[in-house]
Design a protein around this motif. Sequence first.
Motif, PDB file in Angstrom:
ATOM      1  N   GLU A 149       0.953  -1.153   0.202  1.00  0.00           N
ATOM      2  CA  GLU A 149      -0.038  -0.102   0.123  1.00  0.00           C
ATOM      3  C   GLU A 149       0.812   1.318   0.108  1.00  0.00           C
ATOM      4  O   GLU A 149       1.790   1.223   0.923  1.00  0.00           O
ATOM      5  CB  GLU A 149      -0.790   0.129   1.284  1.00  0.00           C
ATOM      6  CG  GLU A 149      -1.787   1.214   1.321  1.00  0.00           C
ATOM      7  CD  GLU A 149      -2.681   1.381   2.725  1.00  0.00           C
ATOM      8  OE1 GLU A 149      -3.354   2.402   2.939  1.00  0.00           O
ATOM      9  OE2 GLU A 149      -2.465   0.431   3.446  1.00  0.00           O
ATOM     10  N   LEU A 150       0.465   2.056  -1.024  1.00  0.00           N
ATOM     11  CA  LEU A 150       1.251   3.410  -0.856  1.00  0.00           C
ATOM     12  C   LEU A 150       0.265   4.561  -0.570  1.00  0.00           C
ATOM     13  O   LEU A 150      -0.851   4.804  -1.399  1.00  0.00           O
ATOM     14  CB  LEU A 150       1.778   3.767  -2.294  1.00  0.00           C
ATOM     15  CG  LEU A 150       2.470   5.076  -2.328  1.00  0.00           C
ATOM     16  CD1 LEU A 150       3.598   5.376  -1.297  1.00  0.00           C
ATOM     17  CD2 LEU A 150       2.929   5.376  -3.960  1.00  0.00           C
ATOM     18  N   ALA A 161       2.213   4.695  10.902  1.00  0.00           N
ATOM     19  CA  ALA A 161       3.237   3.758  11.780  1.00  0.00           C
ATOM     20  C   ALA A 161       3.048   2.266  11.039  1.00  0.00           C
ATOM     21  O   ALA A 161       2.259   1.774  10.756  1.00  0.00           O
ATOM     22  CB  ALA A 161       3.035   3.771  13.256  1.00  0.00           C
ATOM     23  N   LEU A 162       4.183   1.508  11.201  1.00  0.00           N
ATOM     24  CA  LEU A 162       4.421   0.106  10.780  1.00  0.00           C
ATOM     25  C   LEU A 162       5.243  -0.456  11.913  1.00  0.00           C
ATOM     26  O   LEU A 162       6.045   0.273  12.432  1.00  0.00           O
ATOM     27  CB  LEU A 162       4.656  -0.057   9.378  1.00  0.00           C
ATOM     28  CG  LEU A 162       6.178   0.342   9.141  1.00  0.00           C
ATOM     29  CD1 LEU A 162       7.446  -0.464   9.364  1.00  0.00           C
ATOM     30  CD2 LEU A 162       6.167   0.645   7.467  1.00  0.00           C
ATOM     31  N   MET A 197       3.542   7.359   2.301  1.00  0.00           N
ATOM     32  CA  MET A 197       4.387   6.175   3.207  1.00  0.00           C
ATOM     33  C   MET A 197       3.889   4.902   2.537  1.00  0.00           C
ATOM     34  O   MET A 197       2.735   4.441   2.241  1.00  0.00           O
ATOM     35  CB  MET A 197       3.953   6.250   4.590  1.00  0.00           C
ATOM     36  CG  MET A 197       4.813   5.453   5.448  1.00  0.00           C
ATOM     37  SD  MET A 197       4.482   5.866   7.062  1.00  0.00           S
ATOM     38  CE  MET A 197       5.612   4.634   7.940  1.00  0.00           C
ATOM     39  N   LEU A 198       5.098   3.959   2.395  1.00  0.00           N
ATOM     40  CA  LEU A 198       4.781   2.860   1.889  1.00  0.00           C
ATOM     41  C   LEU A 198       4.426   1.795   3.124  1.00  0.00           C
ATOM     42  O   LEU A 198       5.261   1.911   3.959  1.00  0.00           O
ATOM     43  CB  LEU A 198       5.954   2.268   1.225  1.00  0.00           C
ATOM     44  CG  LEU A 198       6.095   0.847   0.642  1.00  0.00           C
ATOM     45  CD1 LEU A 198       4.969   0.628  -0.382  1.00  0.00           C
ATOM     46  CD2 LEU A 198       7.458   0.466   0.029  1.00  0.00           C
ATOM     47  N   PHE A 199       3.492   1.158   3.175  1.00  0.00           N
ATOM     48  CA  PHE A 199       3.104   0.144   4.114  1.00  0.00           C
ATOM     49  C   PHE A 199       3.279  -1.580   3.096  1.00  0.00           C
ATOM     50  O   PHE A 199       2.287  -1.761   2.487  1.00  0.00           O
ATOM     51  CB  PHE A 199       2.013   0.495   4.495  1.00  0.00           C
ATOM     52  CG  PHE A 199       1.538   1.543   5.353  1.00  0.00           C
ATOM     53  CD1 PHE A 199       2.171   1.705   6.592  1.00  0.00           C
ATOM     54  CD2 PHE A 199       1.095   2.773   4.855  1.00  0.00           C
ATOM     55  CE1 PHE A 199       2.151   3.097   7.229  1.00  0.00           C
ATOM     56  CE2 PHE A 199       0.843   3.841   5.255  1.00  0.00           C
ATOM     57  CZ  PHE A 199       1.486   4.103   6.665  1.00  0.00           C
TER      58      PHE A 199
END
Length: 286
Positions: A149-150, A161-162, A197-199
């Motif tokens: 996901e972007l 956050a991740l 942010m990349l998840f």
Amino acid sequence: MQTITSILALLAAATMASPVAISEPQSLEARSIEYYKRFDDLNPLTKREVNPNTVNSLTPAQLEAQREALLLAQSETAREKILFPNPPNASNDTFQFINNTVTPPTGGSIVLSTVSNFPALGSTGLAGAVGFVNPCGLNTPHWHPRSNELLTVVQGTLIGALILENDSGFGNVVGAPPPVIGALPQINTTLTNYTGMLFPKGIIHWQFNPECEPAVFVAGLDNPDPGRAEAARGFFTAEPDEVVQASTGYSDYLTPQQIKELRPTLTSSFTSIVESCAKKCGIPFE
């Protein structure tokens, strides 16, 4: 003396004519409705009109039939005939991300377009989402088992956050690294307008609006059926209760009774507002 008597008589008459009403304490729902009404009046950006020309109004049965037809289509020409039977109508090729965050009380909402509700995505490898995050709203910790996901913030501020995975040590094997005990490392940052942010796929992540103004994000996913798994709900769903107890590392940390009381309260997607933030922003909280 007569003047004072006359004034007192007038005051008494006025009191009897206009008694002071004793207001009943408002319920949480009533206070929330009043708050969000004021919120909408002050924030016109939360009111977004829906374009009826871009709303796909197919029934579930029609969506299923369209998915099957597109899956069986052997060429792009065949796909185009299914998606565009009445040019220039583009309703099968557009998706309306409707904002319903103003319905109190809520921390926000996510509108997700996947192959389930937008069959045109079936062979593209894509899905999309728009999140409308109210003040103090939380997109609960979750992961997508089949998609990266972007996410990009297009209005307001979000904390993204991740949580990193654990791949160092599995069990007490002789000669192997010891198992990891305690919290896993967390990566987090503040996302403002047009910051993405990349998840990564399969990684637990969440977003939170720490401000008293609304936030909006758009997200692209690289699978038309990305899926969503809730971290807390998935963990505490495990039975028997001893499974959850053993996973915490302390048999007396959570009792079976506490676990049973907790399970019915677990939610998916957006939760209600976060208490500390709600108090800061003057949002009704219970």
